[in-house]
Enzyme design. Sequence first.
Site, short mmCIF file in Angstrom:
data_model
loop_
_atom_site.label_atom_id
_atom_site.label_comp_id
_atom_site.label_asym_id
_atom_site.label_seq_id
_atom_site.Cartn_x
_atom_site.Cartn_y
_atom_site.Cartn_z
N GLY A 98 0.78 -1.23 0.00
CA GLY A 98 0.00 0.00 0.00
C GLY A 98 0.81 1.28 0.00
N GLY A 100 2.50 2.51 -2.72
CA GLY A 100 2.56 3.17 -4.03
C GLY A 100 3.50 2.55 -5.03
CE LYS A 101 5.23 -3.00 -3.33
NZ LYS A 101 4.29 -2.50 -2.30
CB SER A 102 0.97 -1.19 -8.25
OG SER A 102 1.35 -2.50 -7.87
CE1 TYR A 103 -1.62 6.97 -8.76
CE2 TYR A 103 0.51 7.94 -8.22
CZ TYR A 103 -0.80 8.08 -8.68
OH TYR A 103 -1.27 9.31 -9.05
CG ASP A 246 4.32 -3.72 -9.04
OD1 ASP A 246 4.78 -3.37 -7.94
OD2 ASP A 246 3.12 -3.59 -9.35
N GLY A 249 4.15 -6.37 -1.91
CA GLY A 249 4.53 -5.61 -0.73
C GLY A 249 4.84 -6.46 0.48
#
Length: 395
Positions: A98, A100-103, A246, A249
């Site tokens: 949560g 922001g890696k994928s973002y 990616d 988490g």
Amino acid sequence: MAASNTGETVRVIVRCRPMNQRENDLQSQTIVSMDTQTNQVMLENLEQTNEPPKQFTFDAVYPENSITESIYTDSVFPLVESVLEGYNATVFAYGQTGCGKSYTMQGVNTPGSPQRGIIPRSFEHIFEASSVAAGTKYLIRASYLEIYNESIRDLLGKDIKAALDLKEHTDKGVYIQNLTWHQCTNVEDCERLMDKGNKNRATGATLMNKDSSRSHSIFTILTEMCSRSEVDGKEHIRAGKLNLVDLAGSERQSKTHAEGERLREATRINLSLSALGNVISALVDGRSKHIPYRDSKLTRLLQDSLGGNTKTLMVAAISPAHDNYEETLSTLRYANRAKNIKNKPHINEDPRDAQMRVLQEEINRLKQELLGAGNTNRGNQSSLTDGQVSLFVLL
């Protein structure tokens, strides 16, 4: 192959996202501050008010109001440029669930948006550069895989649940048997593949993230370039590879309250991330004779990106909230170790298995067959030759 460089360290940048709704509801306090001039991150421990904030220095830092466009321009653009010169490069995002890696990697799916992700920006960069390279033939292919519960799955294959095997070859190194590769002639082709793969990814809701990635994913772009040398008049092939990773988490069960399948997924994720941490530690230790790449599928696939023939960028994603102090400290320590890894990238020239060479040989063979048949059907000769030549992306 071109001569090997003396070595270059893995570049590490840190991005802090804004407070999310959960943290605002908990009335979390901000414990992260960044100095973009010195590239320092300061982390405050509210439970130990008598000790100064912990400080870390990285190659670049991006505070809460940062945009992905800046991250790409500053830190990713040079890597993709090197891929177009024939180098291998890897960008991977690491951090707590949560954060922001994928973002950061995929971002807002709107062309022109400042928050458009690293992966779609890479597509645009590669095809824009190749479109203006006069006299160079390009072949661009892509694959998309995930590592879910220590099984490798082809997100673009006919059977996405089939587990693929990792193999090792003396020339090719570590590769995945039966992984599908797809030719791309424009940005839209790449985006369609990414969208298809994303729909097939393993995701699930946790208390930390309602759309949590339950797998590590790797989108790979192979770019083969064929150009005629002005020195010897011969055609030379270079091949660049870009891995866009990616990572799932890291998370603590006490926070996510994961049970059943979610708990098993989290356990596998944390084990593979722990194995990655062990590899990083062994690489920077200097005394380790053994690097434990074989401890997980993830570390085997990233073997060349950590200490090998690859230019590597790590994007560490963190939360600003005091509720996540332990996770943020762990991410910063992890990233701080990674920046000491040295790789030895070199240009990949004339690979033995270059697909472009295979296609060119097929074109030459067909030309010879037509010439041998005489001049009885010149119209067919012209049509067939052009049809075969179109197997290349001629830009």
